[in-house]
Design a protein around this motif. Structure first.
Motif, PDB file in Angstrom:
ATOM      1  N   LEU A 128       0.838  -1.203   0.000  1.00 43.11           N
ATOM      2  CA  LEU A 128       0.000   0.000   0.000  1.00 43.11           C
ATOM      3  C   LEU A 128       0.874   1.255   0.000  1.00 43.11           C
ATOM      4  N   ALA A 129       1.957   1.225   0.778  1.00 44.94           N
ATOM      5  CA  ALA A 129       2.858   2.385   0.802  1.00 44.94           C
ATOM      6  C   ALA A 129       3.520   2.567  -0.568  1.00 44.94           C
ATOM      7  N   LYS A 130       3.977   1.460  -1.167  1.00 41.08           N
ATOM      8  CA  LYS A 130       4.584   1.552  -2.493  1.00 41.08           C
ATOM      9  C   LYS A 130       3.576   2.031  -3.531  1.00 41.08           C
ATOM     10  N   ALA A 131       2.341   1.549  -3.437  1.00 40.72           N
ATOM     11  CA  ALA A 131       1.315   1.929  -4.404  1.00 40.72           C
ATOM     12  C   ALA A 131       1.041   3.423  -4.352  1.00 40.72           C
ATOM     13  N   LYS A 132       1.003   3.982  -3.141  1.00 37.88           N
ATOM     14  CA  LYS A 132       0.770   5.420  -3.025  1.00 37.88           C
ATOM     15  C   LYS A 132       1.926   6.205  -3.641  1.00 37.88           C
ATOM     16  N   ASP A 133       3.163   5.721  -3.430  1.00 39.42           N
ATOM     17  CA  ASP A 133       4.321   6.391  -4.016  1.00 39.42           C
ATOM     18  C   ASP A 133       4.284   6.309  -5.553  1.00 39.42           C
ATOM     19  N   TYR A 134       3.962   5.102  -6.079  1.00 37.50           N
ATOM     20  CA  TYR A 134       3.883   4.928  -7.543  1.00 37.50           C
ATOM     21  C   TYR A 134       2.748   5.753  -8.128  1.00 37.50           C
ATOM     22  N   HIS A 135       1.646   5.874  -7.379  1.00 31.76           N
ATOM     23  CA  HIS A 135       0.520   6.672  -7.872  1.00 31.76           C
ATOM     24  C   HIS A 135       0.908   8.148  -7.980  1.00 31.76           C
ATOM     25  N   GLN A 136       1.718   8.631  -7.013  1.00 35.14           N
ATOM     26  CA  GLN A 136       2.178  10.020  -7.075  1.00 35.14           C
ATOM     27  C   GLN A 136       3.074  10.226  -8.298  1.00 35.14           C
ATOM     28  N   GLN A 137       3.980   9.249  -8.552  1.00 36.68           N
ATOM     29  CA  GLN A 137       4.833   9.334  -9.747  1.00 36.68           C
ATOM     30  C   GLN A 137       3.993   9.321 -11.015  1.00 36.68           C
ATOM     31  N   LEU A 138       2.922   8.514 -11.023  1.00 31.89           N
ATOM     32  CA  LEU A 138       2.031   8.426 -12.179  1.00 31.89           C
ATOM     33  C   LEU A 138       1.362   9.764 -12.455  1.00 31.89           C
ATOM     34  N   GLU A 139       0.881  10.419 -11.419  1.00 30.83           N
ATOM     35  CA  GLU A 139       0.214  11.719 -11.590  1.00 30.83           C
ATOM     36  C   GLU A 139       1.201  12.768 -12.088  1.00 30.83           C
ATOM     37  N   GLN A 140       2.447  12.744 -11.558  1.00 29.63           N
ATOM     38  CA  GLN A 140       3.451  13.694 -12.025  1.00 29.63           C
ATOM     39  C   GLN A 140       3.761  13.483 -13.509  1.00 29.63           C
ATOM     40  N   ALA A 141       3.862  12.222 -13.914  1.00 22.75           N
ATOM     41  CA  ALA A 141       4.135  11.927 -15.330  1.00 22.75           C
ATOM     42  C   ALA A 141       2.974  12.373 -16.203  1.00 22.75           C
ATOM     43  N   ARG A 142       1.753  12.189 -15.742  1.00 27.97           N
ATOM     44  CA  ARG A 142       0.581  12.629 -16.513  1.00 27.97           C
ATOM     45  C   ARG A 142       0.581  14.142 -16.676  1.00 27.97           C
ATOM     46  N   GLN A 143       0.925  14.854 -15.584  1.00 30.13           N
ATOM     47  CA  GLN A 143       0.954  16.311 -15.655  1.00 30.13           C
ATOM     48  C   GLN A 143       2.028  16.788 -16.632  1.00 30.13           C
ATOM     49  N   GLN A 144       3.201  16.123 -16.589  1.00 30.44           N
ATOM     50  CA  GLN A 144       4.276  16.497 -17.514  1.00 30.44           C
ATOM     51  C   GLN A 144       3.865  16.205 -18.963  1.00 30.44           C
ATOM     52  N   ALA A 145       3.129  15.101 -19.179  1.00 33.46           N
ATOM     53  CA  ALA A 145       2.664  14.782 -20.530  1.00 33.46           C
ATOM     54  C   ALA A 145       1.644  15.802 -20.996  1.00 33.46           C
ATOM     55  N   ARG A 146       0.735  16.237 -20.083  1.00 39.02           N
ATOM     56  CA  ARG A 146      -0.255  17.250 -20.467  1.00 39.02           C
ATOM     57  C   ARG A 146       0.416  18.583 -20.786  1.00 39.02           C
ATOM     58  N   ASP A 147       1.437  18.959 -19.996  1.00 38.83           N
ATOM     59  CA  ASP A 147       2.100  20.254 -20.205  1.00 38.83           C
ATOM     60  C   ASP A 147       2.879  20.282 -21.517  1.00 38.83           C
ATOM     61  N   ASN A 148       3.390  19.136 -21.981  1.00 39.21           N
ATOM     62  CA  ASN A 148       4.253  19.117 -23.168  1.00 39.21           C
ATOM     63  C   ASN A 148       3.623  18.344 -24.326  1.00 39.21           C
ATOM     64  N   ARG A 149       2.296  18.152 -24.303  1.00 40.46           N
ATOM     65  CA  ARG A 149       1.640  17.390 -25.362  1.00 40.46           C
ATOM     66  C   ARG A 149       1.851  18.055 -26.714  1.00 40.46           C
ATOM     67  N   ILE A 150       2.232  17.270 -27.692  1.00 37.65           N
ATOM     68  CA  ILE A 150       2.479  17.777 -29.038  1.00 37.65           C
ATOM     69  C   ILE A 150       2.327  16.615 -30.007  1.00 37.65           C
ATOM     70  N   ASP A 151       1.861  16.920 -31.191  1.00 44.60           N
ATOM     71  CA  ASP A 151       1.612  15.888 -32.212  1.00 44.60           C
ATOM     72  C   ASP A 151       2.919  15.542 -32.915  1.00 44.60           C
ATOM     73  N   SER A 152       3.323  14.224 -32.804  1.00 47.36           N
ATOM     74  CA  SER A 152       4.583  13.819 -33.424  1.00 47.36           C
ATOM     75  C   SER A 152       4.515  13.929 -34.943  1.00 47.36           C
ATOM     76  N   ALA A 153       3.332  13.657 -35.523  1.00 45.72           N
ATOM     77  CA  ALA A 153       3.192  13.779 -36.978  1.00 45.72           C
ATOM     78  C   ALA A 153       3.350  15.225 -37.420  1.00 45.72           C
ATOM     79  N   ALA A 154       2.799  16.150 -36.608  1.00 42.95           N
ATOM     80  CA  ALA A 154       2.936  17.567 -36.945  1.00 42.95           C
ATOM     81  C   ALA A 154       4.392  18.015 -36.842  1.00 42.95           C
ATOM     82  N   VAL A 155       5.120  17.497 -35.836  1.00 42.44           N
ATOM     83  CA  VAL A 155       6.544  17.834 -35.709  1.00 42.44           C
ATOM     84  C   VAL A 155       7.320  17.295 -36.907  1.00 42.44           C
TER      85      VAL A 155
END
Length: 882
Positions: free
Chosen positions: A375-402
């Motif tokens: 449970l402790a590990k899951a909470k830590d991994y969930h926090q990492q997951l949310e951070q990665a999602r936020q970073q993906a949302r902030d830098n979202r860009i279309d690879s085909a357009a690039v």
């Protein structure tokens, strides 16, 4: 051609790089157990040459379960005193590079260079098949296909003929081929390949047979018509004679007489049965009376016997009653032992229950600890997951357009360079105080500028010069450059970036966030496959189960002394044994009581029967019964004597009447009457049918039809003979032309026949193997034996297939063509003597060709005279080096 080295990577079982080098120019023995990779190495060589590098039909090369693999093959070989290096990759990294000495080829050019060298072709689409493999398909033998050579020769036929023509000249191209084809074409309109009629010729032959059959049928019908006329006369005579004599009526009269005599015999048999029944009844009465007499006379003897039985029953009862105290004592001891064993079993069950609860408590405590950590590990991994999602949302860009932005930037750069090469170039070098004005901008000193549009140059003291860059190409370039600049700016604005580099950086960050997100999801699933909420629920349930187990353990009393408590298995066994002993004691006691009851009943019955017989012996009625029985017996014996005499007379009368013959007479006369009537009816029916049939046949005009059919057959025969003579003439002419053509073909086959005879003399002395026009081995002869190669045994066909391939290789070598022979687990069906001969052949061929022999039975080839290469050992060395 001499293969020197091969390297494969990410190909089937060879995920890591594997190198096979130090290959000899002659014979190479490569061995390893099943599944060690022998067939994979052969498949790699075939793929390097036969498969297009860009093919999508080579998934079999991919290591199992690795969708990102890029199977890679490198080959080094020598041909014509030049070193060749081939590198080919498939699937995820498609490329093909070939180096020949100082020359380099890539992609399609490299593949076509290899195909021209070895003599094969590539498929237009899909995976490479046997029909594309050409010369390598003939010389590279796959596992289990050594005996199948016909199709391989067919696919390599053009290359083989080309090699032969280069040696003996174009003798195969004769001007008579057109004439042969013309004659064959005309012959084929009349005859099949096996000389059977076809077309009009065949139809005429069928018509002849049809006419002949119809004529035969008409002749047969005319003959039958005449037979029917004769039959009509004979039937009429027989019918009239039978109607006059009426023989069936005499048969019917004899039938009635036989039935009357048989009924008389049946009445005698009924009387006989009645008398036998009466005699049986008298015999039964006689036996009963005799038994009663014997009973009354033997009453005294029965009385003595019953007294002895009564005394014996009383003694048995006394003996059984004396055993009662002992049996009751054993029953009480068994009950006491059972109660003690039951108490010990209950204590053992209590101890085992407590030990199980203690184990459950320890297991649940460990499970709760693991769930808490997860449970402790899951909470830590969930926090990492949310951070990665936020970073993906902030830098979202279309690879085909690039990718499209990069392409536009490249096009813009290319057009800018192109425009500079075709623009009007203006250069100047002015004095220190001199100046010019270009498009309202001053020019001083020295410099250079490219003009893409119409410009104005002002020269002080001289005037104004108008400069118009010429050519439609410049205008088009300028328009295209403007379009690309606008498109590039629009794409930058759409993506929200200022440069291509910034777009690529954002894309890199976005993709990295995606990978981090995937990694975090995998970590979270590893500790919480069903989610954090489910993990919390499982932890709560584990805590409840732990508290429940602790409560049960606390509520379970502990035995006073564990040392005195026996093991549960021992206590159970003692309990079962005590129960068995108790059951036996109870069963013995019940049996004893039943025995007492039975003995008492026997004693009482014997006493009652003895008393009854004693009273009956003294009765006066007994004497009267004896006198009456004696009188009845005498009367019955007299009646029996009279009945037996009557039965003997009746039996004699029945025997003399012969009832079995009378039954046969009835059946015979009945059948005769029916047969005679049926025969007369059949004659009448047949007379009517013949008359109707003769009237119908007479109306058909059978003889006129027969004459017409014979005339049609004569006309058909004349036309048939004309086509028959033409077909025979064309067939003879084609045979003569073909024989002449075959004489030329034998000149073409001579070099190949020479090499075949060289190897064949080792394997089959005094034997010969002929080659047909398609250069395929065909007729095989040895002494008086003659047949096709396909009629040999499996092992012999495999051997003949190999020596044929070696002969083709010798032929190609003489023609200057490259050869490489690959044998994958071949000659496995050869006996020891033939295998020894084949080793001689292979050793001889290795002096002219490089041979790669793959096998999983190295012990069969240890006397081949070459050092073996162990694939399994090479794989282990490669793994250690890594």
């Amino acid at each position: 051609m001499k293969l020197q080295r091969m390297r494969i990577e990410q190909l089937r079982q060879f995920r890591k790089p594997f190198v096979l080098d130090n290959l000899q120019s002659g014979l190479n023995l490569i061995h390893g157990p099943n599944e060690s990779g022998k067939s994979t190495l052969v498949r790699a060589i075939r793929a390097a040459f036969f498969e297009r590098y860009r093919s999508t039909a080579v998934d079999d090369l991919r290591p199992w379960g690795d969708s990102a693999a890029a199977p890679t093959i490198e080959l080094d070989f020598e041909h014509d005193n030049r070193n060749w290096h081939l590198t080919k990759s498939f699937l995820q990294r498609k490329r093909c590079d070939l180096t020949v000495g100082t020359e380099t080829y890539s992609e399609d050019d490299a593949e076509e260079k290899l195909a021209a060298l070895l003599g094969y072709q590539y498929p237009k689409r899909g995976a490479s098949k046997a029909e594309h493999w050409g010369i390598p398909g003939l010389l590279w033998v796959e596992q289990g296909t050594g005996q199948d050579i016909e199709q391989a020769i067919e696919h390599a036929g053009d290359h083989l003929k080309s090699a032969l023509n280069s040696m003996v000249g174009e003798v195969a191209s004769s001007g008579g081929d057109d004439l042969i084809e013309t004659v064959r074409s005309q012959r084929d309109t009349l005859l099949t390949g096996t000389g059977k009629p076809r077309g009009d010729y065949l139809q005429l032959e069928k018509d002849r047979v049809l006419y002949q059959r119809e004529i035969e049928e008409l002749k047969e019908r005319v003959h039958k018509y005449q037979e029917q006329v004769d039959r009509l006369g004979k039937l009429t005579q027989d019918y009239d004679q039978a109607e006059a004599e009426r023989p069936w009526e005499e048969a019917q009269r004899q039938l009635e007489d036989a039935r009357t005599r048989y009924q008389q015999v049946e009445r005698l048999e009924q009387q006989q049965h009645q008398e036998k029944a009466t005699l049986a009844q008298l015999q039964q009465n006689h036996r009963l009376l005799q038994q009663n007499k014997e009973h009354l006379e033997g009453l005294s003897r029965q009385l003595e016997s019953r007294k002895a039985e009564l005394d014996r029953a009383e003694r048995d009862l006394s003996t059984a009653q004396a055993q009662t105290p002992m049996i009751a004592g054993r029953l009480q001891e068994a009950r006491t032992g059972y109660e003690k064993a039951e108490q010990r079993r209950k204590l053992a069950v209590l101890l085992q229950t407590r030990e199980r609860l203690e184990q459950d408590v320890r297991r649940l405590e460990q499970q709760q600890q693991i769930l808490t950590q997860n449970l402790a590990k899951a909470k830590d991994y969930h926090q990492q997951l949310e951070q990665a999602r936020q970073q993906a949302r902030d830098n979202r860009i279309d690879s085909a357009a690039v990718k499209k932005l990069k392409a536009t930037a490249n096009q813009l750069n290319e057009e800018t360079i192109r425009s500079r090469t075709i623009a009007t170039r203006l250069s100047w070098e002015l004095d220190a105080n001199a100046s010019l004005t270009l498009n309202n901008e001053p020019l001083t000193g020295q410099g250079e500028q490219q003009l893409l549009e119409e410009s104005t140059l002002v020269i002080p003291g001289v005037g104004t010069l108008g400069i118009t860059p010429g050519g439609e190409e410049l205008a088009s370039t300028r328009r295209k450059l403007k379009t690309l600049e606008d498109s590039f700016a629009e794409q930058l604005n759409t993506l929200g970036v200022e440069s291509v580099e910034q777009a690529e950086d954002r894309l890199s960050v976005f993709e990295s966030a995606g990978r981090t997100l995937k990694h975090a999801e995998d970590l979270l699933k590893s500790v919480a496959p069903s989610g954090i909420e489910q993990l919390v629920t499982e932890q709560s349930e584990a805590e409840r189960e732990l508290e429940k187990a602790r409560s049960q353990l606390k509520a379970t009393p502990e035995p006073d002394s564990k040392a005195q408590v026996a093991a549960l298995e021992e206590a159970e066994a003692a309990f079962v044994q005590a129960g068995t002993e108790l059951d036996k004691a109870e069963s013995d006691e019940r049996g004893h009581q039943a025995k007492l009851s039975a003995l008492q009943q026997t004693r009482d019955n014997a006493k009652t029967e003895w008393q009854r017989l004693a009273e009956e012996e003294k009765s006066p009625e007994r004497q009267q019964q004896l006198r009456q029985i004696t009188t009845d017996l005498a009367n019955i014996e007299k009646q029996q004597t009279e009945l037996q005499a009557s039965l003997e007379r009746r039996e004699r009368e029945i025997r003399e009447a012969r009832p079995d013959f009378l039954k046969q007479d009835i059946e015979r006369y009945q059948n005769a009457a029916n047969h005679l009537r049926q025969t007369q009816e059949n004659r009448g029916r047949e007379l009517r049918d013949i008359k109707v049939r003769l009237e119908a046949w007479g109306a058909e005009g059978l003889e006129e039809q027969l004459n017409e059919k014979e005339a049609e057959l004569d006309q058909c025969n004349r036309h048939y003979e004309e086509l028959h003579r033409r077909a025979q003439a064309l067939d003879l002419l084609l045979t003569l032309l073909t024989e002449k053509r075959q004489a030329l073909t034998r000149r073409l086959q001579a070099p190949l026949q020479k090499h075949l005879n060289h190897y064949l003399s080792v394997l089959f002395p005094e034997a010969s193997l002929e080659v047909d026009e398609q250069l395929r081995p065909g007729t095989f002869s040895r002494g008086s034996e003659l047949g096709q190669i396909t009629e040999l045994s499996f092992g012999a066909r495999e051997q003949m297939g190999l020596i044929s391939r070696l002969a083709y290789a010798d032929l190609l070598r003489e023609a200057g063509r490259p050869t490489l022979i690959i044998l994958d687990d071949t000659l496995v069906h050869s006996d020891s003597d033939r295998l020894e001969d084949m080793k001689r052949i292979l050793f001889d061929a290795a002096s002219r060709h490089q041979i790669l022999l793959f096998t999983c039975h190295p012990e069969k080839w240890q006397d081949l005279g070459v050092p073996p290469l162990d694939i399994q050992a090479s794989k282990e060395q490669a793994a250690q080096s890594l």
